[in-house]
Design an enzyme around this catalytic site. Structure first.
Site, short mmCIF file in Angstrom:
data_model
loop_
_atom_site.label_atom_id
_atom_site.label_comp_id
_atom_site.label_asym_id
_atom_site.label_seq_id
_atom_site.Cartn_x
_atom_site.Cartn_y
_atom_site.Cartn_z
N ASN A 37 0.86 -1.38 -0.08
CA ASN A 37 -0.07 0.11 -0.07
C ASN A 37 0.64 1.60 -0.17
OD1 ASN A 37 -2.32 1.57 0.16
ND2 ASN A 37 -2.84 0.96 2.18
N HIS A 122 -14.71 -5.17 11.24
CA HIS A 122 -14.46 -3.75 11.84
C HIS A 122 -15.45 -3.10 11.90
CE1 HIS A 122 -10.02 -3.64 9.91
NE2 HIS A 122 -10.21 -4.80 10.46
N ARG A 147 -13.60 -6.10 15.57
CA ARG A 147 -12.50 -5.02 16.10
C ARG A 147 -13.28 -3.69 16.34
NH1 ARG A 147 -7.88 -2.48 12.50
NH2 ARG A 147 -9.56 -0.96 12.04
N TYR A 159 -7.17 6.58 14.05
CA TYR A 159 -7.07 5.49 13.00
C TYR A 159 -8.19 4.63 12.99
CZ TYR A 159 -6.25 0.82 11.71
OH TYR A 159 -6.26 -0.41 10.98
N ASP A 210 -7.24 -2.37 17.95
CA ASP A 210 -5.97 -1.89 17.27
C ASP A 210 -5.15 -0.51 17.44
OD1 ASP A 210 -3.83 -1.71 15.28
OD2 ASP A 210 -4.71 -2.26 13.54
N HIS A 212 -2.52 0.57 16.25
CA HIS A 212 -1.79 0.83 15.30
C HIS A 212 -0.20 1.51 15.61
CE1 HIS A 212 -2.06 1.88 10.78
NE2 HIS A 212 -2.44 0.74 10.79
N GLU A 236 -4.05 -4.88 19.44
CA GLU A 236 -3.19 -5.17 18.42
C GLU A 236 -2.09 -4.02 18.32
OE1 GLU A 236 -5.23 -5.72 14.84
OE2 GLU A 236 -3.70 -4.95 13.60
N GLU A 262 1.77 -7.23 11.37
CA GLU A 262 1.35 -6.83 9.89
C GLU A 262 2.30 -6.54 9.03
OE1 GLU A 262 -2.53 -4.69 11.03
OE2 GLU A 262 -1.40 -2.92 10.24
N ARG A 283 0.64 -11.76 13.18
CA ARG A 283 -0.27 -11.11 12.29
C ARG A 283 0.27 -11.12 10.67
NH1 ARG A 283 -4.38 -9.06 12.13
NH2 ARG A 283 -3.99 -6.82 11.35
N HIS A 312 -3.21 -10.78 9.01
CA HIS A 312 -3.63 -9.58 8.57
C HIS A 312 -4.39 -9.62 7.22
CE1 HIS A 312 -2.10 -5.04 6.85
NE2 HIS A 312 -3.22 -5.15 7.25
N ASP A 316 -6.21 -3.70 1.69
CA ASP A 316 -5.18 -3.38 0.84
C ASP A 316 -4.32 -4.84 0.58
OD1 ASP A 316 -4.75 -2.36 3.32
OD2 ASP A 316 -2.60 -2.57 3.10
N GLU A 339 -8.42 -11.87 10.09
CA GLU A 339 -9.10 -10.52 9.74
C GLU A 339 -9.71 -10.61 8.26
OE1 GLU A 339 -6.17 -7.23 9.52
OE2 GLU A 339 -7.83 -5.65 9.82
N TRP A 402 2.08 6.47 12.26
CA TRP A 402 0.58 6.66 11.82
C TRP A 402 0.07 5.03 12.36
CZ3 TRP A 402 -1.92 3.62 7.87
CH2 TRP A 402 -3.44 3.84 8.12
C1 CS2 Z 1 -4.98 -2.17 9.80
C2 CS2 Z 1 -4.49 -2.36 8.41
O1 CS2 Z 1 -6.19 -4.22 9.27
C3 CS2 Z 1 -5.31 -3.67 10.14
O2 CS2 Z 1 -5.29 -4.12 11.19
O3 CS2 Z 1 -3.52 -1.94 10.70
O4 CS2 Z 1 -5.89 -1.62 8.07
C4 CS2 Z 1 -3.36 -1.17 8.06
O5 CS2 Z 1 -3.79 0.03 8.51
C5 CS2 Z 1 -3.34 -1.10 6.44
O6 CS2 Z 1 -2.99 -2.34 6.17
C6 CS2 Z 1 -2.01 -0.12 6.08
O7 CS2 Z 1 -2.17 -0.35 4.72
MG MG Z 2 -3.49 -3.37 12.38
#
Ligand code: CS2
Ligand code: MG
Length: 402
Positions: A37, A122, A147, A159, A210, A212, A236, A262, A283, A312, A316, A339, A402
């Protein structure tokens, strides 16, 4: 069974995807997801310019040998670009081998260890109420694991907050969106959100969250501790994991289960986390961690240490990756959860697939190989559309994860 052709298809049916297609002299073809991504074309070039020329003439059945050849042969090891490229080749070869044996891939991986694969969806919201409503929608759809992410007052573009749809897409056109981060309101908000979710839904549904990569280890430890009464399935990416030893602090302070990986590319990224039993779920994905072959090695190490898998599965990662993940999940003994973020209808049409969702779980289907294909004619109607993931800054302007 020589490989006679290879090509990279870059398309954007709703979002960007990079797909590798390999063809054998017997007329079989296999595909692999190579989407990274925000950096898609780097992997596309790595494959077309440096990898495909080396694959022509090789025996498609020599999956492990090809993996080692590409990994050790490049000299420059690891990293998301290299490993996504190797992962795509590996998946395409497993796909071809499944088709050659007329068997769904999981049958080549030791067969099914379970009837289906538990997935989580999600639930996102602009407020606590919205997130509760979104979670209720998932419960109605049959999900048994959810989630939950929500906007937080004082955090700009938190996020995971969607735009009212079932899919969540953080990458955007133009320069990266700048988000604002503030740890204090987040740490105060999250336990209240989960207190509310437990009040609304009880303990019969699994809840996940998450972070993040946004907290320091001691902040993450505090969050894990404050979430203990709500018994999360997992917390996560609580802290960035380049420093694996940092997870000792979190582990010392909380029994909230931890999921990480991930963004990992190889077994070495999680070796200490697994061997010291600092995490509960790994993950890594078939896309960014070197394909099905490498993921199986990570799972084998994890199994020794009571760590389960939780691959993961964001949007994307293309349906090609989703199919690969499901065959892996169904076969591996220490599977935990998968996921599952739904793709747009456009994406699903470009990548017709055999996998299906029912009662909160998924199955890869019985089609030979991965059970997913790419409609190249349709894909050509959606040309590449550059997009970047956001960047994050603290309220004083400092760049933050991020
Ligand atoms: C995230 C992702 O799915 C998840 O747990 O952390 O959506 C992540 O932000 C993206 O794969 C980034 O490209
Ligand atoms: Mg994640």
């Amino acid at each position: 069974m020589r490989i006679v052709e290879g090509k990279v298809i870059v398309c954007s049916p709703g979002r960007n995807f990079v797909t590798l297609k390999l063809v054998t002299e017997d007329g079989l073809h296999g595909i692999g997801d190579a989407t990274l991504n925000g950096r898609e074309l780097a992997v596309a070039s790595y494959l077309s310019d440096h990898v495909i020329p080396l694959l022509i003439g090789r025996d498609a059945r020599r999956i492990e040998d090809t993996w080692q050849y590409l990994y050790k042969g490049a000299y420059w090891r690891r990293g998301p670009v290299t490993m996504a490229a190797i992962g795509a080749v590996d998946s395409a070869l497993w796909d071809i081998c499944g088709k050659a044996r007329n068997a769904p891939l999981y049958q080549l991986l030791g067969g099914a260890s379970r009837d289906s694969v538990l997935v989580y969806g999600h639930a996102n919201g602009e407020s606590e109420d919205d997130t509760v409503k979104a979670a209720a929608k998932y419960v109605d759809m049959g999900y048994r694991a959810i989630r939950a992410q929500s906007a937080v007052a004082g955090v700009t573009h938190a996020y995971g907050v969607g735009r009212g749809t079932l899919y969540y897409e953080p990458a955007e056109k133009g320069r990266p969106l700048e988000c604002g981060w503030s740890t204090e309101p987040y740490l105060d908000f999250v336990p209240k959100l989960f207190e509310r979710l437990r009040k609304e839904f009880g303990f019969g549904v699994h809840l996940l969250h998450d972070v993040h990569h946004r907290l320091t280890p001691i902040e993450a430890a505090r969050l894990g501790k404050s979430l203990e009464p709500y018994r999360l399935f997992w917390l996560e990416d609580p802290t960035p994991a380049e420093n694996q030893a940092a997870f000792r602090t979190i582990r010392h302070h909380t029994v909230t289960p931890i999921a990480v990986g991930e963004v990992f590319n190889t077994i070495y990224d999680c070796q200490l986390l697994i061997e010291e039993e600092l995490i509960d779920y790994i993950r890594t994905t078939v896309v960014h961690a070197g394909g099905i072959s490498h993921l199986r090695k990570i799972a084998a190490l994890a199994e020794l240490h009571h760590v389960r898998t939780g691959a993961h599965g964001a949007t994307d990662l293309s349906p090609v990756a989703m199919a690969g993940a499901l065959h892996f999940d169904l076969s591996v003994h220490n599977f935990g959860i998968q996921e599952y973020m739904r793709h747009t209808d456009e994406t699903d049409r470009v990548f017709p697939h055999a996998y299906a969702f029912a009662d909160g779980a998924m199955h890869p289907g019985e089609a030979p190989g991965l059970g997913v294909d790419i409609d190249e004619e349709l894909a050509a109607k959606y040309p590449y559309d550059p997009a970047y993931l956001p960047v994050n800054r603290k309220t004083d302007g400092t760049v933050h994860s991020w």
